[in-house]
Design an enzyme around this catalytic site. Structure first.
Site, short mmCIF file in Angstrom:
data_model
loop_
_atom_site.label_atom_id
_atom_site.label_comp_id
_atom_site.label_asym_id
_atom_site.label_seq_id
_atom_site.Cartn_x
_atom_site.Cartn_y
_atom_site.Cartn_z
CB CYS A 185 57.38 18.73 5.98
SG CYS A 185 56.09 17.76 5.19
CB CYS A 236 49.58 20.51 4.29
SG CYS A 236 50.13 18.94 3.57
CB CYS A 280 50.93 22.14 8.14
SG CYS A 280 52.17 21.32 9.16
#
Length: 325
Positions: free
Chosen positions: A80, A84, A87
């Site tokens: 990715c 985040c 996540c």
């Protein structure tokens, strides 16, 4: 005199017996009432027991039936371009199946009854596997947790000089131009729980706005072997309900609390293994490529009732959505 004495004595005896019988009857009335209710309730109770047994047989038979993978989230890559902090499917490997094997797995799922496949994050668009999409793409779901770019950066959705909100708006225009239904996913957490997104969501006008409560998964964003520490992002059920109440007038909002989300998804990882979240972790089954869909899905921990309760089955074909492009 001899005649009257027995009559008087008999009267006294009858009076005593009458009092005793009256007391005895008063004591027996509740017992008779209980027995009457018990006897009358017998057939009704038997009927209830039969109904319960029938329901148990139905549930037992339902458990024996194979699970149909109506909707599957296929995470074919864990890589990715974002980081985040909350996540719950992190980049623990960089493995990607050979294309021919991925296609074989998708055909197995289709034959088992799959109606919808979700190519999920990591980020599907950072890999050349995007060829799966093209004209066959019905809905494009974009994650946006805040319309304040500073909050996005704080969460981990920052990417250098790129502006996440501006990218979201550009993708919205592309979806309209190329006739792809547009959807937004938002994870509600400590840093955006007080935000008011009503105006922005209405302007973007997605077909669905999935609003998730930040969820902890051991081994992914919580625990010793996790790549993230999401504890600081967690909010209470009451705080999540407060966010939902603030946005209750947004008709496309689809709320998903921790309870609704945890076991109501069929998640397929990069090895095409179903991930079971019942124990708060993602415990993998064997790959459908090795044992088939029916055997692997039994280990998925999938809660089909909750899948239907949260609105997991909806109109997902853009042809049926009849959108005003």
């Amino acid at each position: 005199m001899w005649v009257l004495m027995p009559l008087a004595f008999a009267g006294m005896l009858l009076k005593v017996f009458r009092q005793q019988l009256s007391s005895l009857w008063s004591a027996l009335v509740p017992l008779f009432s209980f027995l009457r209710t018990f006897w009358l309730a017998g057939p009704q109770r038997k009927q209830q027991q039969q109904q319960q047994q029938q329901q148990q047989r139905k549930e037992s038979q339902a458990e024996d039936l194979p699970i149909t993978p109506t909707s599957v989230n296929y995470h074919f890559t864990r890589r990715c371009n974002y980081k985040c902090g909350f996540c719950f499917h992190t980049a623990k490997t960089s493995f990607v199946l050979p294309l021919v094997e991925a296609k074989r797995g998708l055909l197995l799922l289709k034959d088992a009854g799959m109606e919808k496949i979700n190519f999920s994050g990591g980020e599907p668009f950072i890999h050349d596997r995007g060829e799966y999409l093209g004209d066959y793409l019905d809905i494009l779901a974009i994650s946006c947790d805040s319309f304040n770019e500073q909050v996005n950066v704080l969460i981990g959705r920052g990417q250098g000089k790129k502006n996440h909100v501006e990218t979201l708006q550009r993708l919205r225009r592309w979806c309209r131009d190329y006739r792809v239904a547009f959807k937004i996913n938002s994870v509600i957490n400590r840093f955006n729980v007080d935000e008011d997104m009503n105006e922005q969501i209405r302007a973007l006008n997605p077909v669905r706005w999935k609003v998730f409560q930040c969820l902890l998964i051991d081994g992914e964003n919580s625990g010793d072997d996790a790549l993230r520490e999401a504890e600081r992002f967690v909010i209470s059920d009451e705080e999540f309900d407060g966010f939902l109440d603030r946005h209750k007038e947004v008709s496309c909002l689809v709320p998903e609390s921790n309870q609704k989300m945890k076991d109501s998804y069929l998640i397929l990882d990069e090895y095409m293994r179903f991930l079971n979240c019942k124990n708060g972790r993602k415990d993998p089954s064997k790959s459908i490529l090795d044992v088939g869909v029916e055997a692997a899905i039994k280990c998925s921990g999938f809660d089909e009732k909750m899948f239907l309760t949260r609105g997991g089955k909806y109109v997902w074909s853009k042809a049926d959505l009849q959108l005003d492009w």
